[in-house]
Write an enzyme that holds these catalytic residues in place. Structure first.
Site, PDB file in Angstrom:
ATOM      1  N   THR A  47      44.812  36.467  40.740  1.00 55.05           N
ATOM      2  CA  THR A  47      44.945  37.878  41.183  1.00 55.05           C
ATOM      3  C   THR A  47      46.320  38.632  40.616  1.00 55.05           C
ATOM      4  O   THR A  47      47.200  37.869  39.733  1.00 55.05           O
ATOM      5  CB  THR A  47      45.179  38.303  42.468  1.00 55.05           C
ATOM      6  N   CYS A  48      46.621  39.757  40.977  1.00 52.89           N
ATOM      7  CA  CYS A  48      47.900  40.396  40.229  1.00 52.89           C
ATOM      8  C   CYS A  48      49.040  39.837  40.808  1.00 52.89           C
ATOM      9  O   CYS A  48      50.258  39.983  40.124  1.00 52.89           O
ATOM     10  CB  CYS A  48      47.781  41.827  40.452  1.00 52.89           C
ATOM     11  N   ARG A  50      49.273  36.409  42.257  1.00 55.05           N
ATOM     12  CA  ARG A  50      49.119  35.090  42.574  1.00 55.05           C
ATOM     13  C   ARG A  50      48.085  34.225  41.424  1.00 55.05           C
ATOM     14  O   ARG A  50      47.340  34.652  40.884  1.00 55.05           O
ATOM     15  CB  ARG A  50      48.590  34.473  43.913  1.00 55.05           C
ATOM     16  N   SER A 113      50.105  38.651  50.726  1.00 55.20           N
ATOM     17  CA  SER A 113      50.157  39.477  49.785  1.00 55.20           C
ATOM     18  C   SER A 113      51.360  40.119  49.462  1.00 55.20           C
ATOM     19  O   SER A 113      52.199  40.130  50.361  1.00 55.20           O
ATOM     20  CB  SER A 113      49.147  40.469  50.206  1.00 55.20           C
ATOM     21  N   ARG A 119      43.631  44.792  51.644  1.00 56.46           N
ATOM     22  CA  ARG A 119      42.358  44.606  51.845  1.00 56.46           C
ATOM     23  C   ARG A 119      41.564  44.084  50.463  1.00 56.46           C
ATOM     24  O   ARG A 119      40.411  43.053  50.654  1.00 56.46           O
ATOM     25  CB  ARG A 119      41.684  45.697  52.146  1.00 56.46           C
ATOM     26  N   GLY A 193      39.946  51.505  33.215  1.00 52.22           N
ATOM     27  CA  GLY A 193      39.279  50.234  33.673  1.00 52.22           C
ATOM     28  C   GLY A 193      38.220  50.565  34.506  1.00 52.22           C
ATOM     29  O   GLY A 193      37.777  51.690  35.201  1.00 52.22           O
ATOM     30  N   GLY A 195      36.427  47.658  36.475  1.00 51.52           N
ATOM     31  CA  GLY A 195      36.292  46.469  37.111  1.00 51.52           C
ATOM     32  C   GLY A 195      36.388  46.680  38.756  1.00 51.52           C
ATOM     33  O   GLY A 195      36.604  47.768  38.986  1.00 51.52           O
ATOM     34  N   TYR A 197      38.816  46.140  40.763  1.00 47.03           N
ATOM     35  CA  TYR A 197      40.135  46.768  41.082  1.00 47.03           C
ATOM     36  C   TYR A 197      39.941  48.307  40.717  1.00 47.03           C
ATOM     37  O   TYR A 197      40.793  49.159  41.447  1.00 47.03           O
ATOM     38  CB  TYR A 197      41.401  46.023  40.390  1.00 47.03           C
TER      39      TYR A 197
END
Length: 420
Positions: A47-48, A50, A113, A119, A193, A195, A197
């Protein structure tokens, strides 16, 4: 089966390091499973903030095998990221056993996070498992682990309300640029974008009251994305789409910057707020040096993210701890059950053989005796397995092994006469 994880996150590393580790995440899972014999499954969660690799290592009592699997997986990550193996070994923290579930359940619940309680991570955990299925790298153990993590996330959300306030990475980023923007009802926003996200970012911008939103995609998917969500799609190149824009939210995750300083300089002269949510930088950092431009990236979000120290977070961690205990109990029950099942099958096989020589009434009576004989030791063994009581489990299993159907017939009186 041994569950093993190798994890790195924003808690310990610069985001640029995480970016390199995550550069070829899907290939890592495939390489690990196809090239390393002790590892039968892998799920990659990138993820952004991790990079985490979850592994299913073939059942072994030798810790050296698990250590060897961790070292081999580390080498794969090093090859894909371009970092020296020694460097990757320094930044990836290996965890095995119960701690694996505890960590993933906390991650899925938003407790680890950058913005505690966010979420989006729950969806990212689900998509990581879906990607592993698609790549053919998941196993039943990893399926169980990730599905339990998703259930834990839902339980935390429903019982504590963590995440109900809508805290998220994009939410914090929008808070930071909000003072530079006009009233949200007049803001013109460009979303870069399409996607998952991007969908979350679009919802966050709309929730603030912004209605003038245009979507740009370098891959050409803006049209369908925009049509499905009731916004506009850019009909020109990125420079053209920037004209008159007040806010740019970039989250495409494309390799390399899509928006550079020259493009911004040529496209707009007015104040501009830019939010870059892509780990691999959709926006060239030089954009932030231009006059009138405010640039907020993930590093800035990390600096300003609220800490999770509330009673709600404490309650959420209690739920995670309970769910971990439940998961471990279920896992142990499955691991210890095969000998119990084997003894029950042996007894039922003997029952079928002996019953064939009995009258129908005697056969029915024998079946009742066998079921009664099986019940208590089966329950005893399975209950002991659930709590990890090895002595009681062994006693229950020994009692099952001692059940002899012909002996039950001999003690049945009438049945003995039939056999005689």
């Amino acid at each position: 089966m041994v569950l093993l994880s190798l994890a790195a996150s924003h808690h310990d590393l610069d985001l640029s390091v995480l970016e390199r580790l995550s550069a070829d995440a899907h290939a890592v899972g495939r390489d690990v499973v196809s090239g390393l014999a002790p590892i039968s499954g892998a799920v990659v969660l990138a993820t952004c903030n991790r990079f985490e690799l979850y592994l299913d290592v073939d059942d072994t009592a030798d810790p050296e095998v698990v250590d060897g699997a961790a070292a081999a997986a580390t080498r794969v990550v090093a090859e894909r990221s371009g970092y020296p193996t020694e460097r990757v070994a320094e930044v990836l923290s290996p965890v095995a056993g119960t701690a694996v579930a505890e960590h993933l359940f906390s991650v899925a619940s938003g407790l680890e996070s950058m913005v505690v309680g966010e979420r989006e991570i729950a969806g990212q955990v689900r998509r990581a498992l879906t990607s592993a299925r698609r790549d053919g790298t998941t196993t039943s153990a990893l399926e169980g682990l990730f599905q339990a993590a998703s259930r834990t996330s839902r339980t935390v959300g429903s019982q504590t309300g963590l995440g109900a306030a809508g805290r998220s990475v994009v939410g914090v980023a929008l808070d930071l640029v909000e003072p530079t923007l006009p009233d949200w009802s007049t803001v013109r926003c460009l979303l870069i974008g399409t996607g998952s996200y991007a969908g979350a970012s679009l919802a966050a911008v709309k929730a603030r009251g912004c209605t003038d939103i245009t979507v740009y995609s370098a891959s050409g998917r803006a049209g369908q994305f925009a049509a499905d969500r009731g916004v506009d799609a850019a009909t020109s190149d990125l420079a053209g789409a920037l004209a008159g824009i007040d806010l740019v939210v970039a989250c495409s995750g494309a390799a390399g910057s899509l928006l550079d300083a020259d493009t911004v300089r040529r496209a707009t002269a007015g104040p501009l707020a830019v939010v870059d949510l892509a780990l691999q930088h959709d926006v060239d950092p030089e954009v932030g040096t231009l006059p009138g431009v405010t640039l907020v990236g993930l590093a800035t979000v990390a600096e300003h993210a609220p800490e999770g120290t509330s009673d709600t977070v404490v309650a959420a961690r209690r739920i995670v701890a309970q769910e971990v205990r439940t998961f471990e109990a279920d896992l142990r029950t499955r691991d210890w059950d095969p000998p119990v099942v084997a003894e029950r099958r042996r007894v039922m096989g003997e029952l079928a053989t002996v019953s064939a020589a009995l009258s129908p009434g005697s056969a029915r009576a024998l079946r009742r005796r066998v079921r009664t004989a099986l019940h208590k030791p089966t329950v005893r063994a399975r209950t002991a397995a659930r709590v990890g009581d090895t002595a009681t489990y062994a006693a229950g299993l020994a009692e099952l092994a001692a059940i002899d159907v012909p002996s039950l017939v001999s003690g049945a009186g009438a049945g003995a006469a039939v056999l005689g």
